[in-house]
Design a protein around this motif. Structure first.
Motif, PDB file in Angstrom:
ATOM      1  N   UNK A 171       0.852  -1.190   0.000  1.00 10.96           N
ATOM      2  CA  UNK A 171       0.000   0.000   0.000  1.00 10.96           C
ATOM      3  C   UNK A 171       0.886   1.237   0.000  1.00 10.96           C
ATOM      4  N   UNK A 172       0.701   2.060  -1.007  1.00 15.43           N
ATOM      5  CA  UNK A 172       1.524   3.261  -1.152  1.00 15.43           C
ATOM      6  C   UNK A 172       0.889   4.446  -0.432  1.00 15.43           C
ATOM      7  N   UNK A 173       1.740   5.250   0.194  1.00 14.45           N
ATOM      8  CA  UNK A 173       1.274   6.492   0.820  1.00 14.45           C
ATOM      9  C   UNK A 173       1.431   7.691  -0.108  1.00 14.45           C
ATOM     10  N   UNK A 174       1.875   7.416  -1.345  1.00 12.85           N
ATOM     11  CA  UNK A 174       2.182   8.509  -2.264  1.00 12.85           C
ATOM     12  C   UNK A 174       0.981   9.408  -2.555  1.00 12.85           C
ATOM     13  N   UNK A 175      -0.232   8.854  -2.804  1.00 13.66           N
ATOM     14  CA  UNK A 175      -1.375   9.748  -3.067  1.00 13.66           C
ATOM     15  C   UNK A 175      -1.649  10.711  -1.914  1.00 13.66           C
ATOM     16  N   UNK A 176      -1.479  10.240  -0.681  1.00  8.98           N
ATOM     17  CA  UNK A 176      -1.685  11.113   0.480  1.00  8.98           C
ATOM     18  C   UNK A 176      -0.595  12.178   0.549  1.00  8.98           C
ATOM     19  N   UNK A 177       0.658  11.771   0.338  1.00  8.83           N
ATOM     20  CA  UNK A 177       1.761  12.739   0.377  1.00  8.83           C
ATOM     21  C   UNK A 177       1.631  13.769  -0.745  1.00  8.83           C
ATOM     22  N   UNK A 178       1.185  13.319  -1.925  1.00 11.68           N
ATOM     23  CA  UNK A 178       0.963  14.261  -3.037  1.00 11.68           C
ATOM     24  C   UNK A 178      -0.139  15.262  -2.684  1.00 11.68           C
ATOM     25  N   UNK A 208      -6.610  20.311  -6.516  1.00 13.46           N
ATOM     26  CA  UNK A 208      -7.773  19.583  -7.039  1.00 13.46           C
ATOM     27  C   UNK A 208      -7.356  18.316  -7.781  1.00 13.46           C
ATOM     28  N   UNK A 209      -6.230  18.376  -8.510  1.00 10.29           N
ATOM     29  CA  UNK A 209      -5.736  17.177  -9.204  1.00 10.29           C
ATOM     30  C   UNK A 209      -5.322  16.100  -8.203  1.00 10.29           C
ATOM     31  N   UNK A 210      -4.631  16.515  -7.141  1.00  3.89           N
ATOM     32  CA  UNK A 210      -4.179  15.538  -6.140  1.00  3.89           C
ATOM     33  C   UNK A 210      -5.359  14.991  -5.331  1.00  3.89           C
ATOM     34  N   UNK A 211      -6.399  15.820  -5.138  1.00  7.45           N
ATOM     35  CA  UNK A 211      -7.609  15.347  -4.444  1.00  7.45           C
ATOM     36  C   UNK A 211      -8.255  14.217  -5.233  1.00  7.45           C
ATOM     37  N   UNK A 212      -8.346  14.393  -6.554  1.00  6.15           N
ATOM     38  CA  UNK A 212      -8.948  13.365  -7.406  1.00  6.15           C
ATOM     39  C   UNK A 212      -8.166  12.055  -7.314  1.00  6.15           C
ATOM     40  N   UNK A 213      -6.829  12.149  -7.385  1.00  7.43           N
ATOM     41  CA  UNK A 213      -5.991  10.943  -7.294  1.00  7.43           C
ATOM     42  C   UNK A 213      -6.142  10.268  -5.931  1.00  7.43           C
ATOM     43  N   UNK A 214      -6.213  11.080  -4.881  1.00  2.14           N
ATOM     44  CA  UNK A 214      -6.354  10.530  -3.530  1.00  2.14           C
ATOM     45  C   UNK A 214      -7.692   9.813  -3.370  1.00  2.14           C
ATOM     46  N   UNK A 215      -8.761  10.405  -3.887  1.00  2.73           N
ATOM     47  CA  UNK A 215     -10.085   9.788  -3.764  1.00  2.73           C
ATOM     48  C   UNK A 215     -10.168   8.484  -4.555  1.00  2.73           C
ATOM     49  N   UNK A 251     -12.066   9.923   4.729  1.00  2.00           N
ATOM     50  CA  UNK A 251     -11.743  10.477   3.398  1.00  2.00           C
ATOM     51  C   UNK A 251     -12.113  11.958   3.286  1.00  2.00           C
ATOM     52  N   UNK A 252     -13.387  12.342   3.543  1.00  2.00           N
ATOM     53  CA  UNK A 252     -13.727  13.772   3.393  1.00  2.00           C
ATOM     54  C   UNK A 252     -12.999  14.668   4.388  1.00  2.00           C
ATOM     55  N   UNK A 253     -12.667  14.135   5.572  1.00  2.00           N
ATOM     56  CA  UNK A 253     -11.971  14.946   6.573  1.00  2.00           C
ATOM     57  C   UNK A 253     -10.536  15.237   6.142  1.00  2.00           C
TER      58      UNK A 253
END
Length: 534
Positions: A370-377, A391-398, A435-437
């Motif tokens: 499990x990568x933490x990269x989306x959260x770090x981005x 907004x781009x990183x939010x989409x990837x994280x979701x 997720x939303x928090x």
């Protein structure tokens, strides 16, 4: 009792406690087979003395507690009086019994005398349980009022003062709720209460962090939305607890894929024992139902299109193999046709096992590393102060978060470990609430990247997210096959090694380091899982 609901709750608790005490009666009525000698037992008199002392202590303690509970004093006083009377009679009957312990009639009299004492004890304990439950409802109401006051505070000083009072009430809630949980039957309500209790305790930390950020930036829409969302989740947890305590709880009826593993194993068993007289239509309907569940899981997941197409193709091959088997039964006339039937059976079973293996590997692949990269981005995007980047990183994280949740649901559909599935579903539910928090916290930080409270808040939710993902990962590990995990990990590490060779040939040091770090992480993950299995 103050209402019909109280009476129903009391009867439910009374029956549960009495059921637990019934074995004591059976021990009295059924003599020990090893005890064959007649005579008197000296130790029996010491036991009677202990019995008398225990009955007195229980009655005195119950009376002492009842003095503090004026609303229930009449019911408690009546039951305690019955208990004292029955206890005195039981002590006298026991004295007669020890004079002749092999006398069957005296044993029966002793058992009959013990029954009303245990019934009175069960009723007293049930009343205390009911009182705890009603007390907990009152505490929940008080906490709800405190939350409303906290939400209206406009200064940090007032909020901290209100939060300290809320913290004291939370401690009282945790103590009383633990007593209530200990006295509940194993049921969906008990599991839901444990979950809501844990969530409420965790939400208090979210309340503190999100409210401090809001009070620092009260005109910021992001801080207001973050705080409001935390309060909403906290109120929902309190409502859930109150509904459980008042017997109004309804379990979540969200759509889940049926148990795919069970469906395909049952299909294989039925096809293996298939005869010409069996219902072909029913078997085909069962297979179509299993395939629909796979498609439902695929439509909800964030898999790459080629992986989806591969699984859809595998489903069609399984269906085709079953149709060929049915046709061969229609044409059966000689031994050659019978050999053909066995071949088609083998083909179906092989395809059936192949699709089960692919789906299991799909789950393992998502949880093998499990990568933490989306959260770090996401956090880096927030620190940039540019909402376009964020907004781009939010989409990837979701997308990343949804993939974790969908894979968890699929793991549950492939498992028969009921207790493990409950833990995975609970961890998934907590992750969904986070997720939303996390997203709102990133938006708060993006609005003012230099604000120390916003930084602390983001760091806090990052830690919470990583902890919850780790809990989910461990829960999924508990319900997936270690053989599938090892096979998929080996395949992925071989792919990474090939990528390392390509990176070396291209003299790409950065890519080489990234891939080698991934191999090390996969190796550590395998070691952790193997040690946990051992």
């Amino acid at each position: 009792m103050s209402s019909q609901m109280d009476k129903n709750l009391f009867e439910e608790k009374f029956e549960f406690i009495l059921e637990s005490l019934e074995p004591l009666i059976n021990q009295i009525l059924v003599p020990d087979a090893k005890f064959t000698l007649s005579g008197k037992s000296r130790s029996a008199r010491h036991l009677i003395k202990f019995l008398k002392s225990s009955l007195e202590q229980f009655a005195n303690k119950s009376a002492e507690i009842s003095m503090e509970l004026s609303a229930y004093r009449p019911e408690l006083g009546e039951e305690i009086s019955k208990f004292r009377t029955g206890g005195a009679a039981l002590t006298q009957t026991a004295l007669d019994f020890v004079q002749d312990p092999l006398n069957a009639k005296k044993r029966i009299v002793l058992g009959n005398q013990a029954k009303p004492v245990l019934v009175s004890m069960a009723r007293i304990l049930a009343l205390f349980d009911l009182i705890d439950q009603k007390t907990l409802v009152m505490i929940v109401h008080e906490m709800s009022h405190m939350l409303k006051r906290m939400k209206l505070t406009v200064s940090q000083k007032d909020f901290v003062h209100e939060f300290k009072s809320y913290g004291k009430k939370m401690k009282e809630f945790l103590d009383v709720s633990q007593n209530v949980i200990d006295c509940m039957k194993i049921s969906k309500q008990k599991v839901a209460l444990i979950s809501a209790r844990s969530l409420l305790a965790k939400q208090s930390l979210f309340l503190y962090s999100s409210t401090l950020v809001f009070l620092k930036q009260p005109k910021n829409d992001s801080t207001r939305m973050l705080r409001d969302q935390v309060y909403e989740q906290t109120f929902d947890a309190l409502d859930t607890i109150e509904n459980i305590l008042n017997n109004k709880f309804k379990a979540n009826s969200s759509i889940r894929p049926k148990k795919l593993l069970t469906q395909f194993i049952d299909l294989e068993t039925r096809v293996d024992a298939l005869s010409n007289s069996d219902s072909k239509k029913e078997l085909m309907s069962q297979l179509d139902d299993a395939i629909r569940n796979i498609n439902l899981s695929l439509n909800q997941s964030m898999l790459e299109s080629d992986r989806k197409e591969s699984l859809v193709s595998e489903c069609e091959q399984v269906r085709s193999a079953l149709q060929h088997l049915f046709k061969s039964y229609q044409n059966v006339r000689n031994s050659q046709n019978r050999n053909e039937i066995e071949n088609y059976k083998g083909e179906f079973i092989q395809k059936n096992r192949s699709i089960r293996r692919q789906i299991r590997q799909l789950v393992v692949e998502n949880f093998s590393l499990i990568s933490n990269q989306p959260l770090d981005d996401l956090i880096e995007g927030a620190k940039s102060g540019d909402f376009g980047i964020l907004n781009d990183t939010v989409l990837n994280f979701e997308i990343y978060a949804k993939n974790l949740i969908d894979s968890s649901h699929l793991a549950c559909a492939l498992s028969t470990n009921r207790e493990g599935i409950k833990l995975v579903e609970l961890a998934t539910e907590r992750l969904s609430l986070l997720i939303p928090l996390v997203v709102k916290s990133a938006q708060v930080l993006c609005n003012d990247p230099s604000d120390p409270e916003a930084k602390k808040n983001m760091a806090f939710f990052r830690t919470e997210w990583l902890n919850q993902v780790n809990i989910l990962s461990l829960s999924v590990d508990d319900i997936i096959s270690i053989n599938d995990f090892m096979a998929m990990s080996e395949s992925q590490m071989l792919q990474d090694l090939n990528k390392c060779i390509i990176a070396m040939n291209n003299l790409n040091a950065i890519e080489l380091k990234d891939i080698s770090d991934r191999i090390v992480a996969r190796t550590n993950r395998v070691c952790d899982l193997v040690m946990m299995e051992i």
